[in-house]
Design a protein around this motif. Structure first.
Motif, PDB file in Angstrom:
ATOM      1  N   GLU A 195       0.837  -1.209   0.000  1.00  0.00           N
ATOM      2  CA  GLU A 195       0.000   0.000   0.000  1.00  0.00           C
ATOM      3  C   GLU A 195       0.868   1.254   0.000  1.00  0.00           C
ATOM      4  O   GLU A 195       0.551   2.254  -0.658  1.00  0.00           O
ATOM      5  N   ILE A 196       1.976   1.208   0.748  1.00  0.00           N
ATOM      6  CA  ILE A 196       2.867   2.369   0.814  1.00  0.00           C
ATOM      7  C   ILE A 196       3.530   2.596  -0.542  1.00  0.00           C
ATOM      8  O   ILE A 196       3.580   3.731  -1.039  1.00  0.00           O
ATOM      9  N   LEU A 197       4.039   1.510  -1.157  1.00  0.00           N
ATOM     10  CA  LEU A 197       4.648   1.659  -2.484  1.00  0.00           C
ATOM     11  C   LEU A 197       3.623   2.123  -3.511  1.00  0.00           C
ATOM     12  O   LEU A 197       3.929   2.930  -4.388  1.00  0.00           O
ATOM     13  N   ASP A 198       2.392   1.641  -3.391  1.00  0.00           N
ATOM     14  CA  ASP A 198       1.307   2.057  -4.273  1.00  0.00           C
ATOM     15  C   ASP A 198       1.123   3.577  -4.212  1.00  0.00           C
ATOM     16  O   ASP A 198       1.085   4.269  -5.239  1.00  0.00           O
ATOM     17  N   SER A 199       1.016   4.108  -2.996  1.00  0.00           N
ATOM     18  CA  SER A 199       0.831   5.554  -2.818  1.00  0.00           C
ATOM     19  C   SER A 199       2.055   6.328  -3.286  1.00  0.00           C
ATOM     20  O   SER A 199       1.935   7.393  -3.901  1.00  0.00           O
ATOM     21  N   PHE A 200       3.250   5.800  -3.003  1.00  0.00           N
ATOM     22  CA  PHE A 200       4.469   6.495  -3.434  1.00  0.00           C
ATOM     23  C   PHE A 200       4.528   6.612  -4.954  1.00  0.00           C
ATOM     24  O   PHE A 200       4.802   7.687  -5.498  1.00  0.00           O
ATOM     25  N   VAL A 201       4.302   5.501  -5.643  1.00  0.00           N
ATOM     26  CA  VAL A 201       4.390   5.504  -7.105  1.00  0.00           C
ATOM     27  C   VAL A 201       3.409   6.516  -7.698  1.00  0.00           C
ATOM     28  O   VAL A 201       3.751   7.289  -8.606  1.00  0.00           O
ATOM     29  N   LYS A 202       2.190   6.554  -7.178  1.00  0.00           N
ATOM     30  CA  LYS A 202       1.182   7.484  -7.716  1.00  0.00           C
ATOM     31  C   LYS A 202       1.593   8.938  -7.477  1.00  0.00           C
ATOM     32  O   LYS A 202       1.491   9.780  -8.370  1.00  0.00           O
ATOM     33  N   GLN A 203       2.085   9.247  -6.269  1.00  0.00           N
ATOM     34  CA  GLN A 203       2.437  10.630  -5.961  1.00  0.00           C
ATOM     35  C   GLN A 203       3.732  11.055  -6.650  1.00  0.00           C
ATOM     36  O   GLN A 203       3.827  12.158  -7.186  1.00  0.00           O
ATOM     37  N   PHE A 204       4.746  10.173  -6.650  1.00  0.00           N
ATOM     38  CA  PHE A 204       6.038  10.549  -7.218  1.00  0.00           C
ATOM     39  C   PHE A 204       5.948  10.727  -8.727  1.00  0.00           C
ATOM     40  O   PHE A 204       6.402  11.737  -9.275  1.00  0.00           O
ATOM     41  N   TYR A 205       5.334   9.763  -9.432  1.00  0.00           N
ATOM     42  CA  TYR A 205       5.318   9.840 -10.887  1.00  0.00           C
ATOM     43  C   TYR A 205       4.231  10.771 -11.418  1.00  0.00           C
ATOM     44  O   TYR A 205       4.211  11.076 -12.614  1.00  0.00           O
ATOM     45  N   ALA A 206       3.373  11.260 -10.517  1.00  0.00           N
ATOM     46  CA  ALA A 206       2.457  12.328 -10.927  1.00  0.00           C
ATOM     47  C   ALA A 206       3.200  13.656 -11.030  1.00  0.00           C
ATOM     48  O   ALA A 206       2.776  14.576 -11.729  1.00  0.00           O
ATOM     49  N   GLY A 207       4.337  13.757 -10.335  1.00  0.00           N
ATOM     50  CA  GLY A 207       5.052  15.031 -10.289  1.00  0.00           C
ATOM     51  C   GLY A 207       6.347  15.071 -11.065  1.00  0.00           C
ATOM     52  O   GLY A 207       6.956  16.128 -11.186  1.00  0.00           O
ATOM     53  N   LEU A 253      10.021  -3.289  -8.692  1.00  0.00           N
ATOM     54  CA  LEU A 253       9.428  -2.998  -7.385  1.00  0.00           C
ATOM     55  C   LEU A 253       9.712  -4.110  -6.384  1.00  0.00           C
ATOM     56  O   LEU A 253       9.792  -5.291  -6.733  1.00  0.00           O
ATOM     57  N   GLN A 254       9.810  -3.706  -5.123  1.00  0.00           N
ATOM     58  CA  GLN A 254      10.036  -4.660  -4.044  1.00  0.00           C
ATOM     59  C   GLN A 254       8.790  -5.504  -3.759  1.00  0.00           C
ATOM     60  O   GLN A 254       8.889  -6.684  -3.435  1.00  0.00           O
ATOM     61  N   TYR A 255       7.608  -4.876  -3.861  1.00  0.00           N
ATOM     62  CA  TYR A 255       6.335  -5.565  -3.599  1.00  0.00           C
ATOM     63  C   TYR A 255       5.358  -5.257  -4.735  1.00  0.00           C
ATOM     64  O   TYR A 255       5.439  -4.193  -5.362  1.00  0.00           O
ATOM     65  N   PRO A 256       4.426  -6.153  -4.987  1.00  0.00           N
ATOM     66  CA  PRO A 256       3.400  -5.853  -6.001  1.00  0.00           C
ATOM     67  C   PRO A 256       2.481  -4.729  -5.522  1.00  0.00           C
ATOM     68  O   PRO A 256       2.232  -4.588  -4.323  1.00  0.00           O
ATOM     69  N   LEU A 257       1.991  -3.932  -6.462  1.00  0.00           N
ATOM     70  CA  LEU A 257       1.106  -2.816  -6.132  1.00  0.00           C
ATOM     71  C   LEU A 257      -0.339  -3.295  -6.100  1.00  0.00           C
ATOM     72  O   LEU A 257      -0.739  -4.164  -6.883  1.00  0.00           O
ATOM     73  N   GLY A 258      -1.125  -2.685  -5.219  1.00  0.00           N
ATOM     74  CA  GLY A 258      -2.536  -3.040  -5.139  1.00  0.00           C
ATOM     75  C   GLY A 258      -3.299  -2.669  -6.397  1.00  0.00           C
ATOM     76  O   GLY A 258      -4.192  -3.394  -6.838  1.00  0.00           O
ATOM     77  N   ASP A 259      -2.950  -1.524  -6.983  1.00  0.00           N
ATOM     78  CA  ASP A 259      -3.630  -1.046  -8.198  1.00  0.00           C
ATOM     79  C   ASP A 259      -2.721  -1.217  -9.414  1.00  0.00           C
ATOM     80  O   ASP A 259      -2.613  -0.337 -10.262  1.00  0.00           O
ATOM     81  N   GLU A 260      -2.049  -2.360  -9.500  1.00  0.00           N
ATOM     82  CA  GLU A 260      -1.007  -2.546 -10.511  1.00  0.00           C
ATOM     83  C   GLU A 260      -1.510  -2.294 -11.934  1.00  0.00           C
ATOM     84  O   GLU A 260      -0.877  -1.569 -12.711  1.00  0.00           O
ATOM     85  N   GLU A 261      -2.647  -2.845 -12.292  1.00  0.00           N
ATOM     86  CA  GLU A 261      -3.135  -2.747 -13.666  1.00  0.00           C
ATOM     87  C   GLU A 261      -3.452  -1.299 -14.041  1.00  0.00           C
ATOM     88  O   GLU A 261      -3.029  -0.808 -15.095  1.00  0.00           O
ATOM     89  N   VAL A 262      -4.184  -0.617 -13.177  1.00  0.00           N
ATOM     90  CA  VAL A 262      -4.578   0.757 -13.512  1.00  0.00           C
ATOM     91  C   VAL A 262      -3.387   1.702 -13.442  1.00  0.00           C
ATOM     92  O   VAL A 262      -3.272   2.649 -14.232  1.00  0.00           O
ATOM     93  N   ILE A 263      -2.439   1.467 -12.521  1.00  0.00           N
ATOM     94  CA  ILE A 263      -1.237   2.305 -12.450  1.00  0.00           C
ATOM     95  C   ILE A 263      -0.389   2.106 -13.703  1.00  0.00           C
ATOM     96  O   ILE A 263       0.166   3.073 -14.253  1.00  0.00           O
TER      97      ILE A 263
END
Length: 628
Positions: free
Chosen positions: A296-308, A318-328
């Motif tokens: 969940e933390i990596l999920d939020s990081f990826v969305k916030q970091f690559y939005a900017g 990635l170290q762990y799979p993302l919860g929203d992998e497909e949509v991200i």
């Protein structure tokens, strides 16, 4: 009135974004959902197993709203924007808002240039290298390229402006071949520029070989200064090549993302690999919010970091799979304009590199925890030392005040706040003195303290009547100790104000010696000496300096905006020129006030009539004389 049960029934089974508000109308959480109806209801179902953090968040929700979108991908983009705008307290938040510089190559010009850029524009006429993890790295790289390939740095429109101006300094120091004068052909310049692009792309071997040959030849020809110059360039290129170690046989652009966490916070480490080379790395501090799992933390990081960030790599390891992998993945692919792969390596070189990033993240987290622990011992220990000096315990919040004026220019006051030995800048306050004319620090301080505590008491009553927590006011938090910049006089002023308002707050003065250095504390009618090598002494000095700085900055900002003026401006016949001449001659308002008409007339720019006007302003009965 918001009826929770009724509003839950109205939720649509559509994709969208939901915003949770507390009773003060603050947005405390933003989320997205494929089905708003199912997702939002989950928060309020008692039968569901919710974590302690989620339970805490739900207890603060007073009402919610939602925004419908056409797809989950649109919801993700909107969620990112809303989190960035509102920074809700229960969302996992990226604390570091970093931007990365690039090197831009202007391929669309006849005589192209290389310079630093903060963002990427897809105009089809430029090529970008990076991102670099520091501005210094970009400047060092550009400096080296200009020495090696003599690429122009000017913004002249060439060849249109050829010969219109003299060549710049770079030509004379042999860092530019002056295409602005036609001293190099377009073809030769483009050849040099192409070699510079090869260098930025990591192809160093031809350059290293060429520099070594030139160094050897210059040495054989006894041209030792040239040989030394080539040797220094050779060493610089080797240093750059050493920093960009090859990490993959493929030439793909990719980022490696891994994290480490403790109970409250997390650190995410990112390795930037461009064309198969590690060009830099950076770490980011994360506030975990309601997230329970690393994914969940990596999920939020990826969305916030690559939005900017303007550059999206071809792959994310990635170290762990993302919860929203497909949509991200869809979102990143749309931003890049090409398919972006999200990979969780399980073995081999890929896993080794992710593990390396993980160890780096854990190291940063550990070092930061140790640093914060040392800082806490230093700051809280310093507060306790101050408390023991004056016989007080349980001190957490300190407030210090200062007055600033410049030779008769209207005064301003500052209030700085320290909690547990650290500045709390959100609680700083500044005051424009209203009732005092001229440099009267005691009267100005009385006004500041009266306004500060009267405002706080008034806010407390208003919040109590409204049934709200008094801590939410802007002035309602009172200090455990007031620290005045001065001795007995300033302390007595503060005590008089507190007595009139019916408040009991300890007050001490920070006493200075003849050299304007702190020498002790004035408390309960006596001066208490301080060990000048103690942390308590250093904290007192920092507080004094901060109060003074904050007051001076406010005063200067008002002067720059023309919002304050000198008392001399009120005298008929005294304009800016005469005011400056008087201040230059007498240095301060008190000396001007004490001067007789003859002394005033001797000042350049002054005459008998102006001198008499100044003298009468300060000595005749009336409001001016009384106030100054």
């Amino acid at each position: 009135m918001f009826d929770l049960e009724e509003e839950l029934k109205k939720l649509p089974a559509s994709p969208g974004v939901y915003l949770m508000h507390n009773d003060r109308d603050e947005i405390i959480y933003v989320g997205k959902a494929i089905s708003l109806k199912n997702r939002v209801r989950q928060y309020f179902q008692s039968s569901r197993n919710k974590t302690a953090k989620i339970e805490q968040m739900v207890s603060h929700i007073a009402w919610f709203e939602y925004i419908l979108t056409d797809s989950e991908l649109e919801a993700l983009v909107l969620e990112c924007n809303l989190i960035k705008e509102h920074r809700p307290r229960y969302n996992t938040m990226l604390k570091d808002d970093k931007g990365y510089p690039y090197i831009k190559a202007t391929l669309g010009e006849d005589f192209p240039r290389l310079f630093m850029a903060r963002d990427m524009k897809k105009d089809g006429k430029s090529r970008y290298f990076g991102p670099y993890t520091s501005v210094g790295a970009v400047k060092d790289t550009l400096d080296l390229i200009h020495k090696l390939y003599r690429i122009r740095t000017c913004s002249r429109n060439l060849p249109k402006d050829t010969g219109k101006e003299r060549p710049c300094l770079n030509y004379h120091i042999k860092q530019c071949d002056a295409p602005c004068q036609g001293y190099i052909s377009k073809e030769e310049y483009q050849k040099n520029f192409s070699q510079a692009l090869d260098f930025l792309g990591g192809r160093y071997d031809p350059l290293l070989k060429s520099l070594e040959e030139k160094m050897q030849k210059a040495s054989q020809d006894l041209e030792f200064e040239k040989a030394i110059e080539y040797r220094e360039l050779l060493n610089s290129v080797r240093q750059v090549a050493q920093k960009q170690k090859i990490t993959s046989s493929s030439m793909e652009d990719r980022d490696i993302v891994a994290m480490a966490r403790d109970e409250k916070d997390a650190v995410v480490q990112v390795f930037f690999i461009r064309e198969g080379k590690l060009i830099g790395r950076d770490h980011f501090h994360i506030s975990a919010g309601t997230a329970e799992h690393e994914g969940e933390i990596l999920d939020s990081f990826v969305k916030q970091f690559y939005a900017g960030t303007p550059f999206i790599p071809r792959e994310l390891w990635l170290q762990y799979p993302l919860g929203d992998e497909e949509v991200i993945s869809q979102w990143l692919s749309a931003r890049r304009g090409q398919k972006v792969k999200l990979v969780v390596p399980k073995k081999g070189e890929k896993e080794r590199l992710v593990e390396l990033a993980t160890r780096n993240a854990a190291l940063v987290l550990s070092q930061d925890k140790e640093r914060l622990k040392r800082e806490e011992l230093r700051t809280i220990g310093a507060v306790n030392q101050i408390g023991s000096l004056i016989g007080l315990s349980g001190i957490r919040r300190l407030e210090a005040y200062d007055i600033s004026n410049t030779s008769g220019v209207e005064s301003v006051g500052s209030m700085v706040v320290y909690e547990d030995g650290r500045p709390k800048r959100s609680d700083y306050r500044k005051f424009k003195i209203r009732t005092v004319q001229g440099p009267n620090d005691y009267a100005s301080m009385e006004e500041v303290l009266t306004r500060r505590f009267s405002h706080g008491m008034r806010e407390q009553k208003e919040l109590e009547l409204a049934g709200e927590d008094a801590s939410f006011g802007s002035f309602t938090r009172f200090p455990d100790l007031i620290m005045m910049d001065g001795g007995r006089g300033q302390v007595n002023i503060a005590l008089e104000v507190l007595e009139k308002l019916g408040l009991t707050i300890p007050v001490c003065g920070m006493v200075k010696d003849d050299n304007h250095r702190t020498r002790g504390l004035y408390f309960n009618n006596k001066e208490v000496p301080i060990d000048r090598h103690s942390e308590g002494f250093r904290l007192i000095t920092r507080i004094q300096d901060e109060a003074h700085r904050f007051a001076i900055e406010y005063h200067r900002s008002l002067r720059s905006k023309g919002q304050v003026k000198s008392v001399l401006d009120e005298i008929p016949g005294i304009g800016p020129a005469r005011r400056k001449a008087l201040m230059r001659h007498f240095k301060d308002i008190d000396s001007i006030r004490q001067a007789d008409p003859t002394a005033l007339e001797e000042v350049p720019q002054m005459n008998a009539r102006a001198a008499r006007a100044v003298y009468e302003f300060f000595h005749s009965p009336g409001p001016q004389g009384e106030n100054t």
